[in-house]
Design a protein around this motif. Structure first.
Motif, short mmCIF file in Angstrom:
data_model
loop_
_atom_site.label_atom_id
_atom_site.label_comp_id
_atom_site.label_asym_id
_atom_site.label_seq_id
_atom_site.Cartn_x
_atom_site.Cartn_y
_atom_site.Cartn_z
N LYS A 4 0.79 -1.13 0.00
CA LYS A 4 0.08 0.26 0.04
C LYS A 4 0.81 1.05 0.10
O LYS A 4 1.93 1.45 0.50
CB LYS A 4 -0.74 -0.01 1.25
N ASN A 5 0.18 2.33 -0.72
CA ASN A 5 1.25 3.55 -0.72
C ASN A 5 0.96 4.21 0.70
O ASN A 5 0.09 4.02 1.36
CB ASN A 5 0.41 4.29 -1.86
N LEU A 7 0.35 6.76 3.59
CA LEU A 7 -0.48 7.80 3.76
C LEU A 7 0.13 9.15 4.00
O LEU A 7 1.29 9.18 4.53
CB LEU A 7 -1.41 7.44 5.13
N GLN A 8 -0.32 10.04 3.60
CA GLN A 8 0.53 11.46 3.59
C GLN A 8 0.14 12.44 4.76
O GLN A 8 -0.97 12.56 4.96
CB GLN A 8 0.14 12.18 2.26
N ASP A 32 -4.15 12.45 4.62
CA ASP A 32 -4.52 12.09 3.20
C ASP A 32 -4.22 10.58 3.10
O ASP A 32 -3.19 10.08 3.03
CB ASP A 32 -3.93 12.68 2.39
N GLY A 34 -5.38 8.69 1.09
CA GLY A 34 -5.09 7.85 -0.23
C GLY A 34 -5.78 6.70 -0.55
O GLY A 34 -7.03 6.50 -0.05
N GLU A 35 -5.24 5.55 -1.09
CA GLU A 35 -5.79 4.25 -1.30
C GLU A 35 -6.26 3.86 -0.22
O GLU A 35 -7.39 2.92 0.08
CB GLU A 35 -5.08 3.42 -2.22
N GLU A 37 -7.96 4.69 2.29
CA GLU A 37 -9.56 5.09 2.54
C GLU A 37 -10.60 4.12 2.27
O GLU A 37 -11.54 3.89 2.82
CB GLU A 37 -9.82 6.20 1.81
N GLY A 112 -11.22 11.04 2.26
CA GLY A 112 -9.84 10.41 2.60
C GLY A 112 -9.08 11.67 3.18
O GLY A 112 -7.96 11.07 3.52
#
Length: 721
Positions: A4-5, A7-8, A32, A34-35, A37, A112
Motif C-alpha cells: 500500500k502507498n 498515507l500522507q 490524506d 489515499g488508497e 481510505e 480520505g
C-alpha cells in the motif's frame, strides 16, 4: 497483498493553548489516506495481528467503547488508518514514559482527508512520536520489519532533551494542582508561575526570592562556616590551605581524622573523609584541588550524612545516606563486584529518574582514594569474604523526615536563614538525626542553594515527600493563584474596538494594562508595536510582562484554529458573533454553525469566578451561556429580546440600549450607564459599545468611570511608541 502507498501527512500544526479539541496543547495533523481510505483495518489481511504483535499494550486502550479492549474491538469491526495512527502514537508516548490519554480523529469535507490530534506537552516530542508512529503503521500495513524498541528510544531521547527535570516537574505539578498557570521561559528549567504582575519564577529549586548574595555565600564554604559559627550553629572547625604541606599542618592542629573538600564545590565532588595519614591527605588535596578553587581542611565529623530541605524557613523533608560496600569472592575485581552487588540495585541509574547514581570505580576520585587507603585498586581482586568500602557519601536517598529532632529542625532552619536562602539543602552529619546535635558531636557541614529534590520525591526507601507543594505554598499564599484578570474578545464585529475600549477603561481605573489586538500591541497608553497583534505570540508577550496587571486580548477564529489561546483561563470572555467562516476554508470551516465549535473555546476557558459576555441578538451566541463555568452577562440593543428577558427573569445580568444610553440590569434592578449615541461615539455600532460596557462591568469598573472613559476614548489609536 500488494504494498500500500504511504498515507500522507499534509499539515502538522502545534496548538499551544486551549483549542477546539481540548484545554491542553495538542499536535494536529492533517492526513490524506489515499488508497487506504478504501481499506479500513478489517480489510487489510493480517494487519490487526501484526499491529498488536508490535504494540501488545493496545489492548489497554478503551477508545470510544469505554472499556479495556475497546480499540481492538474497533480494529476488528473496521476503523480507518487515521484513527489507528492516533492510537499508535499514543502508545509510543506511553512506552517512552510520557503517557497521554487524549486523542481524536475526525473526517473532513474532503474524502480520505482526516484531522488527527493527540495531547502533546512538548512539540518536539510530539513530532518525534508522530514520525515514529507513521513508520510503524506503514510497516504493519505492508508486513515489513519494524524495531519498536529503537523507535521508543528515539522518542525517549526527545523526552529527556525537552521535558522538565524531576525537581522542576514537581514544582510545576504542584502549581497545576493549585490552579496556578505556568509558562516555560527557556529550553531548560526556567519557569514562570502565574501571569503578568502576579507571577513568580523558579529555576529548578531556586526562586525569584533566592538572593544572589545568599547564593554567593553558600558557594563559599569557609564564609558559610564562619557566619554559621558566629550565630551558634555547630560546624566543624577548619582552615583553608594552599598546599599539601599546609594541609598536613592544619590537620595536625585540628586533630586527626580530618576531611578535605573544595571550598566552592558541590554535589559532594572533591570531598574525602576520615583521613588519618599524610599520604591520604596528599591524595585528598589533589582530588579537592581538581574540583575547586581552594581547599579546606576540617575536622572529620563521625556519623551518617543527612540532607535536610528547608523551604521558607522550615524543614519540609529529610533524607539519610548510607555507605556502599562490596564483599569479595576471591575471583572478581572490585569493579566487577561493584557492578554485580551495587549497580544492579534497581534504585540506581544514569538519569535523574533514579534516586541513586551508578558508581564508576575508575572515574570517581573519592572511590579511588578510599580503595587506595585499603590497599586496593579497581582491578584488584579482594579475598573471599573481605568487605571493601566503596563510597562513604553521595548515597543520600533514605527518607527520615519523621525522625528529625525539633532541636535539629531549629538549628537547620537557622542555618538557612543565616545564609539568607529561602530554599536550602542543609547537609548534617550525625549519628542519630532524632537526637540533638550537641549531645552527639554532630554538625552542619554545608548549606546549598538550588538543592535537588529527587531524593525527597523518589527516595530509595521511605515515603515520598510533597516538596513541590511546599515550594508553591512558599511562593503563593493560600488565596493566591498567580493570575491577573484576562479579558478575551472573540468574533469579528468590532472586536478590536471592544478590546481597545475595555483596555482604556482598565487604564483609567489605575491598573497597568496590556492589550493585543489587530491595531497593535499596547502597554498602558502606548503602542509598542504596529500591525496586527491579534495572535498567540503577542498575547504571550503580555502574560510574561511583569508590569501587566490586566491583559486584554483580541482572538480571531483563525488565531484559535492556528495556535489556540495564549492563556489557559480568563476572567472575562466576550463573544460577539459567528461570522467569518468564508475566510477559514483552509481549516475546513465552511458555514457559521461550524464557528460555534471554534468560538466556544473562548467561553470554555472562563474561570468559575469569571464572566462570559455574550451577544443576545444572536441566539446561537447566547446559547453558549450553558458552556460557561462562571457567570454570564448578555448584551443586546433591544431590551425586549426574549433572550434578554429570560436572563433578567432568572436574576441574571444584562446590558441593553434605552434612549441612547446603556442600561445595566441585574434582574429587575436597573442602573443607568454611559450615553454614547451622540457625538463622535455615534460612529461606533451600538452593539460594539454595549459589549465593551458589559465587559467593563464584568471587571467591576463603575458606570461613572465607564462614562468618563467613553468621553475620552480615541477612536483611532495614537501613533506614539
Amino acid at each position: 497483498m500488494s504494498k500500500k502507498n504511504d498515507l500522507q501527512l499534509l499539515r502538522i500544526n502545534y496548538l499551544r493553548g486551549p483549542n477546539i479539541w481540548t484545554y491542553r496543547p495538542v499536535l494536529e495533523t492533517w492526513l490524506d489516506l489515499g488508497e487506504l481510505e478504501d481499506h479500513p483495518s478489517h480489510l487489510l489481511p493480517g494487519f490487526n495481528e501484526r499491529l498488536c504483535a508490535l504494540l501488545p499494550a493496545l489492548e489497554e486502550h478503551h477508545c470510544g467503547v469505554g472499556e479495556r479492549g475497546g480499540f481492538l474491538q474497533r480494529l476488528r469491526e473496521g476503523t480507518w488508518c487515521g484513527h489507528v495512527l492516533e492510537h499508535v502514537v499514543i502508545e509510543l508516548l506511553n512506552l517512552a514514559g510520557m503517557p497521554t490519554g487524549f486523542g481524536q480523529t475526525r473526517s473532513t469535507s474532503q474524502r480520505g482527508v482526516y484531522r488527527m490530534v493527540f495531547r502533546a506537552r512538548e512539540e518536539q516530542v510530539a513530532r518525534a512520536a508522530l514520525a515514529e508512529g507513521h513508520r510503524l503503521l506503514m510497516a504493519a500495513i505492508n508486513d515489513e520489519a519494524f524495531d519498536v524498541a529503537a523507535a521508543v528510544a528515539r522518542v525517549r531521547e526527545q523526552v529527556d532533551d525537552t521535558y522538565f527535570g524531576p525537581s522542576t516537574a514537581a514544582i510545576v505539578g504542584a502549581a497545576t494542582e493549585r490552579g496556578i498557570p505556568h509558562i516555560r521561559l527557556n529550553d531548560g528549567n526556567l519557569v514562570q508561575l502565574g501571569h503578568g504582575a502576579r507571577q513568580r519564577r523558579i529555576w529548578t529549586a531556586e526562586t525569584d526570592r533566592t538572593s544572589a548574595i545568599a547564593e554567593g555565600i553558600a558557594g563559599d564554604k569557609d564564609l558559610t562556616k564562619r557566619l554559621l559559627k558566629s550565630c551558634g550553629v555547630p560546624v566543624p572547625e577548619g582552615e583553608v590551605v594552599d598546599s599539601v604541606e599546609a594541609a598536613w599542618e592544619a590537620a595536625q592542629d585540628i586533630g586527626l581524622p580530618v576531611a578535605l573538600k573544595p571550598t566552592d564545590g558541590n554535589h559532594g565532588r572533591g570531598v574525602t573523609l576520615d583521613l588519618t595519614s599524610r599520604e591520604d591527605i596528599e591524595a585528598a588535596y589533589a582530588y579537592a584541588d581538581l574540583h575547586g578553587s581552594e581547599v579546606m581542611v576540617e575536622r572529620h565529623v563521625p556519623g551518617q550524612e543527612h540532607r535536610l530541605l528547608v523551604v521558607g524557613g522550615r524543614v519540609v523533608a529529610a533524607a539519610r545516606g548510607e555507605t556502599a560496600w562490596v564483599t569479595g569472592d576471591g575471583r572478581s575485581t572490585v569493579s566487577e563486584l561493584v557492578d554485580a552487588q551495587i549497580n544492579t540495585d534497581p534504585r540506581r541509574g544514569e538519569t535523574e529518574d533514579f534516586p541513586l547514581g551508578l558508581i564508576e570505580t575508575d572515574k570517581d576520585g573519592a572511590v579511588l582514594s578510599d580503595l587506595q587507603r585499603q590497599g586496593l585498586a579497581p582491578d584488584a581482586v579482594p579475598a573471599s569474604g573481605r568487605r571493601v568500602l566503596i563510597q562513604r557519601n553521595g548515597n543520600v536517598a533514605i527518607d527520615c523526615s519523621d525522625q528529625v529532632h525539633p532541636e535539629v529542625d531549629h538549628i537547620v532552619s537557622l542555618a538557612a536563614r543565616v545564609v539568607g536562602l529561602d530554599i536550602a539543602g542543609v547537609d548534617v552529619v550525625a549519628e542519630d538525626i532524632s537526637r540533638p546535635l550537641a549531645e552527639q558531636g554532630g554538625a552542619i557541614v554545608e548549606v546549598n542553594a538550588g538543592p535537588g529534590l529527587l531524593m525527597h520525591l523518589r527516595p530509595a526507601e521511605g515515603m515520598p515527600r510533597p516538596v513541590g507543594q511546599a515550594i508553591i505554598d512558599h511562593l503563593f499564599a493560600e488565596t493566591e493563584s498567580g493570575r491577573i484578570p484576562i479579558v478575551g474578545v472573540a468574533g469579528t464585529r468590532g472586536t478590536h474596538t471592544i478590546a481597545r475600549l475595555v483596555a482604556w477603561l482598565v487604564h483609567l481605573s489605575g491598573r497597568h494594562v496590556g492589550l493585543a489586538c489587530r491595531d497593535g500591541l499596547f502597554l498602558g497608553g502606548r503602542r509598542i508595536e504596529h500591525g496586527d497583534c491579534a495572535h498567540w505570540e503577542a498575547s504571550h508577550r503580555l502574560l510574561i510582562n511583569r508590569q501587566v496587571e490586566v491583559a486584554v486580548v483580541e482572538n480571531g477564529a483563525e488565531a484559535i484554529l492556528r495556535d489556540g489561546l495564549a492563556y489557559d483561563r480568563c476572567q472575562v470572555g466576550v463573544v460577539t458573533d459567528l461570522d467569518g467562516a468564508a475566510a477559514l476554508t483552509a481549516f475546513d470551516i465552511r458555514e457559521s454553525d461550524q464557528m460555534l465549535k471554534v468560538l466556544r473555546t473562548q467561553v470554555d476557558v472562563v474561570l468559575p469566578d469569571g464572566v462570559a459576555v455574550l451577544n443576545a441578538d444572536d441566539e446561537r451566541v447566547a446559547e453558549l451561556a450553558g458552556l460557561c463555568d462562571g457567570e454570564v452577562i448578555l448584551y443586546g440593543v433591544d431590551a425586549a429580546t426574549p433572550v434578554l428577558q429570560a436572563q433578567r427573569a432568572q436574576g441574571g445580568r444584562a446590558v441593553f440600549l434605552r434612549h441612547g444610553r446603556a442600561i445595566l440590569a441585574t434582574g429587575g434592578v436597573e442602573t443607568q450607564g454611559p450615553e454614547f449615541t451622540r457625538g463622535r461615539m455615534a460612529e461606533v455600532p451600538p452593539e460594539t459599545m454595549l459589549a465593551a460596557i458589559a465587559a467593563a462591568w464584568a471587571l467591576g469598573i463603575a458606570p461613572e468611570l465607564a462614562a468618563a472613559g467613553i468621553e475620552t476614548f480615541q477612536l483611532e489609536p495614537k501613533t506614539t511608541h
